[in-house]
Design a protein around this motif. Structure first.
Motif, mmCIF file in Angstrom:
data_model
loop_
_atom_site.group_PDB
_atom_site.id
_atom_site.type_symbol
_atom_site.label_atom_id
_atom_site.label_comp_id
_atom_site.label_asym_id
_atom_site.label_seq_id
_atom_site.Cartn_x
_atom_site.Cartn_y
_atom_site.Cartn_z
ATOM 1 N N VAL B 31 48.545 47.402 48.208
ATOM 2 C CA VAL B 31 48.091 48.291 47.134
ATOM 3 C C VAL B 31 48.201 47.586 45.798
ATOM 4 O O VAL B 31 47.267 47.581 44.995
ATOM 5 N N VAL B 34 45.572 44.720 45.530
ATOM 6 C CA VAL B 34 44.200 45.129 45.277
ATOM 7 C C VAL B 34 44.063 45.823 43.926
ATOM 8 O O VAL B 34 43.094 45.627 43.219
ATOM 9 N N SER B 35 45.081 46.631 43.544
ATOM 10 C CA SER B 35 44.936 47.431 42.317
ATOM 11 C C SER B 35 44.823 46.598 41.070
ATOM 12 O O SER B 35 44.206 47.036 40.101
ATOM 13 N N VAL B 36 45.452 45.420 41.039
ATOM 14 C CA VAL B 36 45.390 44.659 39.800
ATOM 15 C C VAL B 36 44.064 43.951 39.624
ATOM 16 O O VAL B 36 43.743 43.518 38.523
ATOM 17 N N TYR B 38 40.954 45.118 41.331
ATOM 18 C CA TYR B 38 39.795 45.940 41.651
ATOM 19 C C TYR B 38 40.044 47.344 41.148
ATOM 20 O O TYR B 38 41.120 47.886 41.313
ATOM 21 N N SER B 39 39.002 47.971 40.568
ATOM 22 C CA SER B 39 39.231 49.308 40.031
ATOM 23 C C SER B 39 38.647 50.361 40.965
ATOM 24 O O SER B 39 37.817 50.063 41.828
#
Lengths: 330, 568
Positions: B31, B34-36, B38-39
């Motif tokens: 998490v 990916v979160s840093v 992809y929005s």
């Protein structure tokens, strides 16, 4: 960027293990994977990978023949597909509109009324499509907390972003078209006037025009250009008059659409646009939603209004019966 | 851009070949990964309409066969177990499995065994096992970071897990870059040596096929150093924007949690501070506090002008223009309020804790000499009532690190004073720090007083004066980078692993700090990269430290060390 594909090894193991396993697969494993939308579950095993051309919003079950279909998608998927189709249609119409704009802006011999009409027609169609899509978008909103509702919310968001972008594009195209139209007409008048007055003396303001000494030829030319100018002015006024309220109306509509949509659309770069934030929040909002729903149910059941209404209806019925009895007996 | 774009490419590739509505299933580590990069809105564009964690999705019973499942997990034991359960009772139409690191054959076997319904369409290894918080800075967010301070005998399996995670992370960085490096490590650190050797074994022996990339003339360099070689940098107060926010408030995965500061509107309680998405932040993240104030004032003025013109709606044209520019306006509004809130909060903390006064002393202790004056200054501040306990601790630690050997009596006095004044102070913490990171344990020349050249340089700097007293400290990393660029990194201090050898100067260098990096160091790296010296540096660590985290790790390590000595 290095990657490694382990699918072959995986398949090898899987096939090997399948042959080793005792075939007790007669027990219908379908029971655990029944579709939500009802309908007979269909299992088709396939070992081909799915590398279909990128199709937007294509649900799994209705398309691919060799695909793994288990149950039918729920009903709201159809709604989302409809909206997607409308968006696509609106996009194509926008392309047509752009072409019509370009044609109308080109200097032509004709009246230009035809072009005006097509432009108006197209613009109205597009606005209508957008409005319809927006109304349908509201239907996508789900009731009740569930994973399904998250999917629906996200589908809603994605479609809302598309709609908002389209509305903005339309607005921009409209405004540039009107601006250019106005520029063009002013420019034409300016050119005509200059052209005619260059033949005569230098440019003097209107008051002194009568004092100027023109020969007849130039006077005629001047009168013609004046008439032409007046004619053009009238045309612009007419075009503005019939398209002005229309433009106002369409601006209003679009403003309304954008206001509604902006609630749904995610602002990029904010915390709401973060995946981890959305994962955390899902858990809390789902619980909140459930609580609100229960509360609403309770208040509705206890509704004072319902009581009053029932009492009044009963009273009316009683009075009516008494009236009938009175007329019969007396 | 390198790390961020590599991670983004991996996610793009995962999603692009799969058509239809998808659900993305991640675990607690991926998490962050990916979160840093992809929005959420980008995911929606790729038709990913649901994102779930692998452990929570097991609990739900709904079947959503119209969705295709894309799993992106780390290949750990728990994740394999979760997957087993889910494959046995599949809820989604198809499953595509992507792992962020190398799978063992046994794991593939287990998965194949449980996939009776044959829902799995592909199993791939996409090597994005690091959190790319900035273009040249990555972290691994390891929770048990304090492990690096403990000797191996205390908790062998825990330490093994720690090292494995680091080796996994570093190796995926190189797989993403498609290079195989030459490895050097800090001689005095056992854990750095261990990690270097394990990484070398992985890249050159166990998975040499996977790492066998096209060889360039000069191999890149992987340098593994220990946090304890520079314990000063995490203890200092910071005055450049990104570092300061992390020090005073705390940044985690590029998010800042402001909820504890109270009384904020709902949408400002947690904000995103990412150089990729915020142009103002990207321009100002390495600026010092004074300059940021000016920039923010300018931004607020610009915004006020836009807002005023928006209020002045007279004609329909104005209205139309407003409707057109509304999304931009809203974004600007959000951005301005975010930065204003952050700076206000930081100003408040600076005022409360008298940080300007304290930081001046800290910078003196870190950069300039003079033991007597330093002792006096620290004693005065310890006696000062308005100085908070945590700052007192910082000051004594910084003093102790520098003047460890000079005048032990005075040092003892400071310890006693600290213990008597701060009730929450765990006794012996400073001594523990000295035992871990004292002058005998350090390789690098932290204070520039080991060889004549450095002493001369320091004197020259002292005479010339500094631009800004509060930002005069240069982390030790800066010197290390300079040595690498000049090709003068001493073999004695930083030996090669095995029979590696490097001729000439490397063009790509990855420096990994076991124990954590700081934003001050990442700033140093970014500025170095911007200066176009021909060498590109990438910095990575097990966590991103601020003084709070550093002290927490220290306390935890001290507690475990005490416990283990009591037991043994």
């Amino acid at each position: 960027m290095a990657t490694r594909n382990r699918t072959l090894i995986f398949r090898k193991y899987r096939d090997a293990l399948k042959s080793v396993r005792v075939p007790t697969s007669s027990s219908p494993s379908t029971s655990s994977v029944g579709g939500v939308g009802g309908g007979g579950p269909v299992i088709e095993l396939a070992s081909t990978s799915l590398l279909n051309p990128n199709r937007k919003y294509a649900p799994l079950s209705t398309e691919d023949p060799g695909a793994f279909t288990v149950g039918l998608p729920p009903a709201w998927v159809d709604v989302s597909e409809e909206i997607a189709a409308n968006v696509q249609r609106a996009r194509m119409k926008m392309v047509e509109l752009a072409k019509a704009h370009a044609k109308a802006l080109m200097p032509s011999f004709g009246d230009g009324k035809e072009d005006q009409r097509t432009i108006e027609g197209l613009t109205q169609e597009i606005t209508g499509l957008l409005r319809k899509s927006e109304k349908q978008l509201k239907r996508l909103a789900a009731a009740g907390p569930s994973e399904d509702s998250n999917v629906r919310k996200n589908v809603q968001r994605s479609l809302a972003t598309d709609l908002q972008n389209l509305s903005m594009e339309l607005r921009k195209k409209q405004s540039t078209y009107l601006k250019r139209l106005r520029q063009q007409n002013e420019g034409q008048d300016g050119d005509d006037l200059e052209m005619n007055l260059n033949g005569g003396r230098s440019i003097i303001d209107d008051d002194n025009l009568d004092d100027m000494v023109f020969n007849e030829h130039q006077m005629a030319k001047l009168k013609k250009s004046e008439a032409f100018t007046v004619e053009r002015e009238r045309e612009i006024q007419q075009a503005s008059k019939c398209s002005w309220p229309f433009v106002v109306e369409s601006v209003n509509e679009l403003a309304q659409i954008m206001k509604d949509l902006s609630v749904l659309v995610i602002d990029q770069g904010t915390i709401v646009d973060r995946i981890d934030y959305n994962i955390q929040n899902v858990a809390t909002t789902v619980e909140e939603g459930l609580k609100q729903l229960q509360k609403a149910e309770r208040t509705q059941k206890r509704g004072g209004m319902v009581m009053c209404a029932t009492v009044l209806v009963i009273m009316c019925a009683v009075m009516l019966i008494l009236l009938i009895l009175k007329t019969i007996l007396f | 851009m390198v790390l961020v774009s590599a991670a983004r490419d991996y996610v793009n590739r995962m999603l692009q070949d799969i058509s239809g509505m998808k659900v993305l299933i991640l675990d607690s580590q991926t998490v962050s990964i990916v979160s840093v990069v992809y929005s959420q809105s980008e995911l929606l564009q790729k038709e990913v309409f649901l994102v779930e964690l692998v452990d929570s999705i097991s609990k739900s019973k709904e079947s959503m066969s119209h969705l295709k499942a894309v799993y992106f997990l780390r290949p750990t034991l728990e994740n394999i177990q979760h997957l087993r359960r889910q494959l046995a009772n599949p809820r989604f139409g198809e499953s595509h499995l992507f792992f962020s690191n190398m799978l063992k054959d046994t794991q593939i076997h287990i998965l194949a065994d449980s996939d009776e319904q044959e829902v799995v369409q592909q199993v791939q290894e996409y090597y994005a096992d690091f959190v790319a918080i900035d273009p040249y800075h990555f972290t691994l967010n390891i929770p048990s970071n304090h492990m690096y301070m403990l000797p191996a005998v205390v908790d062998p399996p825990g330490l093994q897990q720690f090292c494995d995670r680091i080796v996994d992370g570093i190796s995926t960085v190189f797989l993403a870059l498609k290079r195989r490096p030459v490895i050097r490590y800090q001689r005095t650190s056992d854990i750095a040596k261990r990690i270097a050797q394990e990484t070398s074994k992985l890249m050159y022996q166990q998975e040499s096929g996977l790492f066998d990339f096209r060889r360039t003339e000069i191999s890149p360099l992987l340098l593994i150093v220990d946090r304890r070689d520079d314990p000063v940098t995490p203890l200092l107060n910071q005055w450049t924007y990104q570092a300061m926010v992390h020090e005073l408030i705390g940044i985690h995965d590029n998010k800042v949690d402001l909820s504890s500061t109270g009384k904020l509107p709902k949408d400002q309680q947690e904000v995103v501070l990412s150089s990729e998405q915020d142009a103002f932040f990207k321009a100002n993240m390495y600026e010092n506090f004074g300059d940021i104030g000016m920039s923010i004032k300018r931004m607020v003025d610009d915004f006020q002008q836009v807002a005023k013109s928006n209020q002045n709606i007279q004609t329909i044209e104005d209205m139309a223009k407003f409707v057109d520019s509304y999304p931009e306006y809203r974004k600007m509004h959000g951005n301005v309020s975010k930065h204003v809130t952050l700076v206000t909060e930081m100003s408040k903390i600076v005022g409360e804790r008298r940080l300007m006064l304290i930081s001046e002393r800290e910078q003196d202790l870190a950069c300039n000499g003079g033991q007597v004056a330093a002792f006096e200054a620290v004693t005065n501040l310890l006696n000062n009532e308005s100085v908070s306990d945590i700052d007192r601790l910082h000051l004594v630690m910084l003093y102790a690190l520098r003047y460890e050997k000079e005048s032990p009596v005075q040092l003892m006095q400071l310890f006693n004073k600290l213990a008597s004044q701060s009730p929450k102070y765990k006794p012996g913490l400073v001594q523990f720090l000295l035992k871990q990171a004292g002058v005998d344990k350090r390789t690098g020349d932290l204070y520039g007083n080991r060889d004549l050249l450095n002493i001369a340089r320091n004197m020259a700097r002292g005479l010339k004066g500094v631009e800004n007293v509060y930002t005069q400290h240069q982390p030790l990393l800066f010197q290390t980078m300079e040595s690498i660029i000049k090709g003068r990194l001493r073999d004695v201090d930083y030996p090669f692993v095995g029979n590696h050898f490097q001729q000439g100067r490397p063009q790509d260098v990855v420096i990994f700090i076991v124990g954590g990096t700081t934003y001050e160091e990442s700033r140093s790296v970014a500025l170095q990269n911007a200066s176009n010296s021909g060498t590109r540096f990438i910095l990575g660590g097990s966590v991103v430290l601020n003084s709070k985290r550093f002290l927490k790790d220290l306390e935890e390590a001290q507690r475990i060390a005490k416990y283990s000595t009591n037991v043994v």
